[in-house]
Design a protein around this motif. Structure first.
Motif, PDB file in Angstrom:
ATOM      1  N   LEU A 255       0.831  -1.209   0.000  1.00  0.00           N
ATOM      2  CA  LEU A 255       0.000   0.000   0.000  1.00  0.00           C
ATOM      3  C   LEU A 255       0.866   1.259   0.000  1.00  0.00           C
ATOM      4  O   LEU A 255       0.525   2.260  -0.645  1.00  0.00           O
ATOM      5  N   VAL A 256       1.977   1.195   0.734  1.00  0.00           N
ATOM      6  CA  VAL A 256       2.903   2.339   0.748  1.00  0.00           C
ATOM      7  C   VAL A 256       3.463   2.587  -0.647  1.00  0.00           C
ATOM      8  O   VAL A 256       3.513   3.734  -1.117  1.00  0.00           O
ATOM      9  N   PHE A 257       3.881   1.512  -1.321  1.00  0.00           N
ATOM     10  CA  PHE A 257       4.401   1.647  -2.684  1.00  0.00           C
ATOM     11  C   PHE A 257       3.332   2.224  -3.615  1.00  0.00           C
ATOM     12  O   PHE A 257       3.606   3.126  -4.423  1.00  0.00           O
ATOM     13  N   ALA A 258       2.105   1.724  -3.486  1.00  0.00           N
ATOM     14  CA  ALA A 258       1.010   2.218  -4.330  1.00  0.00           C
ATOM     15  C   ALA A 258       0.728   3.693  -4.061  1.00  0.00           C
ATOM     16  O   ALA A 258       0.472   4.474  -4.984  1.00  0.00           O
ATOM     17  N   LEU A 259       0.800   4.079  -2.766  1.00  0.00           N
ATOM     18  CA  LEU A 259       0.575   5.483  -2.414  1.00  0.00           C
ATOM     19  C   LEU A 259       1.647   6.376  -3.012  1.00  0.00           C
ATOM     20  O   LEU A 259       1.347   7.443  -3.578  1.00  0.00           O
ATOM     21  N   GLU A 313      12.185  21.898 -14.750  1.00  0.00           N
ATOM     22  CA  GLU A 313      11.284  20.768 -14.993  1.00  0.00           C
ATOM     23  C   GLU A 313      11.744  19.503 -14.272  1.00  0.00           C
ATOM     24  O   GLU A 313      10.934  18.814 -13.633  1.00  0.00           O
ATOM     25  N   TRP A 314      13.001  19.147 -14.357  1.00  0.00           N
ATOM     26  CA  TRP A 314      13.475  17.893 -13.769  1.00  0.00           C
ATOM     27  C   TRP A 314      13.346  17.872 -12.242  1.00  0.00           C
ATOM     28  O   TRP A 314      12.765  16.947 -11.685  1.00  0.00           O
ATOM     29  N   PRO A 315      13.869  18.883 -11.524  1.00  0.00           N
ATOM     30  CA  PRO A 315      13.771  18.809 -10.052  1.00  0.00           C
ATOM     31  C   PRO A 315      12.338  18.921  -9.532  1.00  0.00           C
ATOM     32  O   PRO A 315      11.983  18.287  -8.543  1.00  0.00           O
ATOM     33  N   PHE A 316      11.506  19.764 -10.194  1.00  0.00           N
ATOM     34  CA  PHE A 316      10.209  20.096  -9.612  1.00  0.00           C
ATOM     35  C   PHE A 316       9.029  19.324 -10.202  1.00  0.00           C
ATOM     36  O   PHE A 316       7.985  19.226  -9.549  1.00  0.00           O
ATOM     37  N   THR A 317       9.146  18.795 -11.416  1.00  0.00           N
ATOM     38  CA  THR A 317       8.019  18.049 -11.978  1.00  0.00           C
ATOM     39  C   THR A 317       8.304  16.562 -12.128  1.00  0.00           C
ATOM     40  O   THR A 317       7.372  15.762 -12.132  1.00  0.00           O
ATOM     41  N   LEU A 318       9.581  16.191 -12.226  1.00  0.00           N
ATOM     42  CA  LEU A 318       9.920  14.776 -12.344  1.00  0.00           C
ATOM     43  C   LEU A 318      10.193  14.133 -10.988  1.00  0.00           C
ATOM     44  O   LEU A 318       9.799  13.000 -10.741  1.00  0.00           O
ATOM     45  N   VAL A 319      10.878  14.869 -10.119  1.00  0.00           N
ATOM     46  CA  VAL A 319      11.349  14.273  -8.867  1.00  0.00           C
ATOM     47  C   VAL A 319      10.506  14.699  -7.663  1.00  0.00           C
ATOM     48  O   VAL A 319      10.095  13.863  -6.859  1.00  0.00           O
ATOM     49  N   MET A 320      10.226  15.986  -7.521  1.00  0.00           N
ATOM     50  CA  MET A 320       9.579  16.484  -6.301  1.00  0.00           C
ATOM     51  C   MET A 320       8.228  15.845  -5.998  1.00  0.00           C
ATOM     52  O   MET A 320       7.919  15.606  -4.822  1.00  0.00           O
ATOM     53  N   PRO A 321       7.374  15.540  -6.988  1.00  0.00           N
ATOM     54  CA  PRO A 321       6.099  14.905  -6.616  1.00  0.00           C
ATOM     55  C   PRO A 321       6.282  13.582  -5.878  1.00  0.00           C
ATOM     56  O   PRO A 321       5.511  13.263  -4.966  1.00  0.00           O
ATOM     57  N   TYR A 322       7.316  12.833  -6.240  1.00  0.00           N
ATOM     58  CA  TYR A 322       7.565  11.556  -5.564  1.00  0.00           C
ATOM     59  C   TYR A 322       8.268  11.754  -4.226  1.00  0.00           C
ATOM     60  O   TYR A 322       8.139  10.934  -3.320  1.00  0.00           O
ATOM     61  N   VAL A 323       9.021  12.838  -4.105  1.00  0.00           N
ATOM     62  CA  VAL A 323       9.592  13.203  -2.807  1.00  0.00           C
ATOM     63  C   VAL A 323       8.464  13.476  -1.821  1.00  0.00           C
ATOM     64  O   VAL A 323       8.458  12.982  -0.687  1.00  0.00           O
ATOM     65  N   ILE A 324       7.473  14.245  -2.262  1.00  0.00           N
ATOM     66  CA  ILE A 324       6.344  14.578  -1.387  1.00  0.00           C
ATOM     67  C   ILE A 324       5.563  13.320  -1.021  1.00  0.00           C
ATOM     68  O   ILE A 324       5.254  13.084   0.154  1.00  0.00           O
ATOM     69  N   SER A 325       5.239  12.491  -2.018  1.00  0.00           N
ATOM     70  CA  SER A 325       4.442  11.295  -1.742  1.00  0.00           C
ATOM     71  C   SER A 325       5.210  10.305  -0.858  1.00  0.00           C
ATOM     72  O   SER A 325       4.624   9.654   0.013  1.00  0.00           O
ATOM     73  N   PHE A 326       6.539  10.207  -1.056  1.00  0.00           N
ATOM     74  CA  PHE A 326       7.339   9.319  -0.199  1.00  0.00           C
ATOM     75  C   PHE A 326       7.310   9.788   1.243  1.00  0.00           C
ATOM     76  O   PHE A 326       7.105   8.983   2.166  1.00  0.00           O
ATOM     77  N   TYR A 327       7.490  11.075   1.457  1.00  0.00           N
ATOM     78  CA  TYR A 327       7.552  11.563   2.828  1.00  0.00           C
ATOM     79  C   TYR A 327       6.186  11.550   3.504  1.00  0.00           C
ATOM     80  O   TYR A 327       6.104  11.461   4.738  1.00  0.00           O
ATOM     81  N   ILE A 328       5.121  11.628   2.744  1.00  0.00           N
ATOM     82  CA  ILE A 328       3.791  11.429   3.329  1.00  0.00           C
ATOM     83  C   ILE A 328       3.688  10.008   3.876  1.00  0.00           C
ATOM     84  O   ILE A 328       3.303   9.783   5.029  1.00  0.00           O
ATOM     85  N   ALA A 329       4.057   9.023   3.043  1.00  0.00           N
ATOM     86  CA  ALA A 329       3.980   7.616   3.450  1.00  0.00           C
ATOM     87  C   ALA A 329       4.938   7.325   4.605  1.00  0.00           C
ATOM     88  O   ALA A 329       4.562   6.680   5.596  1.00  0.00           O
ATOM     89  N   PHE A 330       6.187   7.805   4.494  1.00  0.00           N
ATOM     90  CA  PHE A 330       7.190   7.514   5.527  1.00  0.00           C
ATOM     91  C   PHE A 330       6.817   8.159   6.853  1.00  0.00           C
ATOM     92  O   PHE A 330       6.996   7.551   7.923  1.00  0.00           O
ATOM     93  N   SER A 331       6.288   9.376   6.819  1.00  0.00           N
ATOM     94  CA  SER A 331       5.924  10.069   8.056  1.00  0.00           C
ATOM     95  C   SER A 331       4.782   9.359   8.770  1.00  0.00           C
ATOM     96  O   SER A 331       4.752   9.303   9.995  1.00  0.00           O
ATOM     97  N   ILE A 332       3.837   8.818   8.000  1.00  0.00           N
ATOM     98  CA  ILE A 332       2.741   8.065   8.603  1.00  0.00           C
ATOM     99  C   ILE A 332       3.284   6.805   9.290  1.00  0.00           C
ATOM    100  O   ILE A 332       2.919   6.498  10.429  1.00  0.00           O
ATOM    101  N   LEU A 333       4.161   6.070   8.602  1.00  0.00           N
ATOM    102  CA  LEU A 333       4.771   4.871   9.204  1.00  0.00           C
ATOM    103  C   LEU A 333       5.577   5.224  10.447  1.00  0.00           C
ATOM    104  O   LEU A 333       5.534   4.525  11.461  1.00  0.00           O
TER     105      LEU A 333
END
Length: 601
Positions: A255-259, A313-333
């Protein structure tokens, strides 16, 4: 300022010590390295009506037996070793705090855990041996009340011989009373500048401390009536047992990976990509075209590798969305208390790699960033364990920016290929850890883990963590990436990149079966690991080529910042070894995949 007293804040990890520190000091804090070490500690100011004091947040520790670097430093701070006139290494957007630290602390605030009271008292008894005026903060009282238990605070204070303040740090309950008691203690405290502190031999009193803690807890902590266990208590116990803990861990991680993938792709496609491509970048491009004449300099700014095109484009549209989603999941865990339970479940598996279950924390931190993961290995019990975890982090654990690049590269092309990258990473981690454990001398690990209460994550805490970590990515990830892309744009427009591409052509084209322009990300990846992957998104590659490039990027050299951290935490020889082993494995496995895959596709 030079005459300010110092107060130490001491306690085990994960009991609200940092929250207590922030509540007492506000935002006026600085971070420094302890003299002669790489261990960081934080200093802030407690502001009273007519004077201020320095509050020093000592690295979290379960004991003062000096079995690891954090414990040794806690002991040295209590003993009053001179770390006077030492300058702070860095500050996070806060004012500098006076670094003229006195030799001996005037007082100690000891944070003890109401939920795990016995082990906290053991540490407190060791602190009291140093004869420094002490106040105990009995935190997480909300968890005790929720369980229907009570703690006789007056009895506890009487038996300990010091003030005990019940608190709920996340709600700031008890904060004012703590400041009042501390102010009273400081007013009564004798001058500590010339006092000697006797040497403490904790080994002789360890057993008596545990007995004393057990005796006090048996009388101070009680349940007024017999209550059934709450659902959280029941599930907290179930999650550390093989059944149903192991199958649930697979479900939770899935579920974390899917999130991470789903939320990251949503942020990228529906918010960040349209925002930058349709509004921000076109406006900047129009401004550059109006000011800068066509030619090389304009191309460096808004050309194919333009600083204001790919650099945004690369830092803010390719990478940052997954940085945000990862830290949402990691912070919950993290905030739920699940991570120590996962470590307990995986203890047997990690033992086969020569690691204790507690090493799951630095390993998982590696999926956020390798630097804090390497620094977190200081809490492990042996140098061998530190070496194994650090090698695994550098070799096969992709940081959040890399993971985001993998998802951007393969997520839309082939979910199967994306999953294979992460499964391949786990396979290599296990094999490498097993081999290193056999080669390095040292005994098998033993696991001592304190399992915290299973909690419902607090939204404000989660938000603050995500906000802080995202800001940290922008400062330490995105901005350096923009600078490197600017350098790449200069090399590309001046023809230097083409020359380097020709030199690397035998390796890239002949061995890896990738186009010649794929040499560009190999060069950029030396500076930022995710840049070994991101440029491949723009190329017209087959699924096999994308997978080959991802695998090379996965095992490729750690970024410059990690190499510097390795040299600082270990030595230059070890950092050179990591450079050689990662590069060798990346190209060996990448070439093998290109050839084996070519037989079937």
């Amino acid at each position: 300022m030079n005459d300010k007293e110092n107060v130490l804040l001491i306690g085990p990890p994960n009991v609200g010590k940092s929250v207590t520190f922030n509540n007492l000091t506000g935002s006026n804090i600085s971070i420094a390295n302890y003299v002669g070490t790489t261990v960081e500690f934080t200093v802030g100011e407690i502001i009273f009506d007519d004077y201020n004091v320095n509050l020093i947040d000592v690295p979290g520790t379960y004991t003062l037996e000096a079995t690891n670097e954090a414990e040794k430093i806690a002991v040295e701070m209590l003993q009053g070793h001179d770390f006077k006139h030492k300058k702070f290494e860095h500050c996070h957007d806060q004012k500098d705090v006076d670094a003229n630290l006195r030799k001996k602390p005037a007082a100690v605030i000891s944070v003890i855990d109401a939920y795990n009271l016995e082990s906290s008292l053991y540490l407190l008894f060791q602190v009291l041996q140093y004869n420094i005026p002490t106040v105990a903060v009995l935190n997480r009282m909300d968890l005790i009340e929720e369980k229907g238990e009570k703690i006789d605070v007056e009895y506890l204070s009487y038996k300990l011989g010091i003030p005990v303040i019940p608190t709920v740090a996340v709600e700031k309950k008890g904060l004012n009373e703590l400041k009042e008691i501390l102010q009273t203690i400081l007013a009564k405290a004798p001058s500590t500048e010339t006092e000697n502190i006797r040497d403490i031999d904790n080994s002789k009193i360890e057993e008596s401390f545990w007995q004393k803690a057990e005796e006090i807890v048996s009388k101070a902590k009680f349940r007024p009536s017999v209550l059934k266990k709450s659902k959280r208590e029941i599930w907290g116990e179930r999650l550390v047992k093989p059944w149903p803990g192991l199958p649930l861990s697979i479900l939770i991680l899935g579920l974390v990976f899917a999130l991470i993938v789903g939320l990251g792709m949503g942020l990228r496609q529906f918010l960040l990509l349209p925002l930058f491509r349709e509004y921000i970048i076109p406006v900047i491009s129009l401004g550059v075209e109006a000011i800068v004449a066509p030619g090389t300099f304009q191309n460096i700014l808004i050309g194919e590798y333009g600083l204001f095109v790919k650099g945004l484009e690369w830092p803010f549209t390719l990478v940052m969305p997954y940085v945000i989603s990862f830290y949402i999941a990691f912070s919950i865990l993290e905030d739920s208390g699940y991570l120590p339970r996962l470590g307990s479940l995986l203890d047997g598996l990690l033992n086969k790699l020569g690691l204790p279950g507690s090493s799951i924390i630095p390993l998982l931190l590696g999926y956020g960033c390798g630097i804090p993961a390497i620094m977190a290995t200081r809490s492990l019990n042996s140098y061998k364990e530190r070496m194994i975890v650090t090698t695994l982090v550098c070799l096969g654990i992709p940081c959040v920016a890399q993971s985001g690049a993998f998802i951007a590269l393969l997520g839309e092309e082939s979910i199967l290929a994306l999953l294979l990258v992460f499964f391949f990473s786990l396979f290599v981690i296990f094999v490498t850890g097993f081999i290193i454990d056999k080669l390095l001398p040292g005994s098998r690990p033993y696991t001592i883990m304190e399992i915290p209460e299973l909690l419902v994550p607090r939204s404000e805490v989660i938000f603050n963590k995500i906000w802080f970590r995202t800001k940290n990515y922008i400062y330490e990830g995105a901005l350096p990436m923009i600078a490197i892309i600017g350098v790449a744009a200069f090399f590309y427009e001046t023809g230097v990149m083409g020359i380097i591409g020709q030199l690397l052509s035998p390796l890239v084209v002949t061995w890896l079966h990738l186009p010649a322009e794929a040499s560009t990300p190999l060069i950029l990846g030396i500076f930022r690991r995710e840049l070994a992957i991101v440029p491949l998104v723009e190329m017209d590659l087959t699924t096999l080529q994308l997978f080959t490039g991802a695998i090379v990027g996965l095992f490729y050299v750690p970024c410059v910042a990690i190499i510097a951290t390795l040299a600082r935490e270990f030595n230059l020889k070890f950092s050179v070894f990591i450079l050689i082993i990662t590069t060798t494995i990346a190209f060996l496995i990448g070439g093998a995949i290109a050839r084996i895959g070519g037989l079937f596709f």
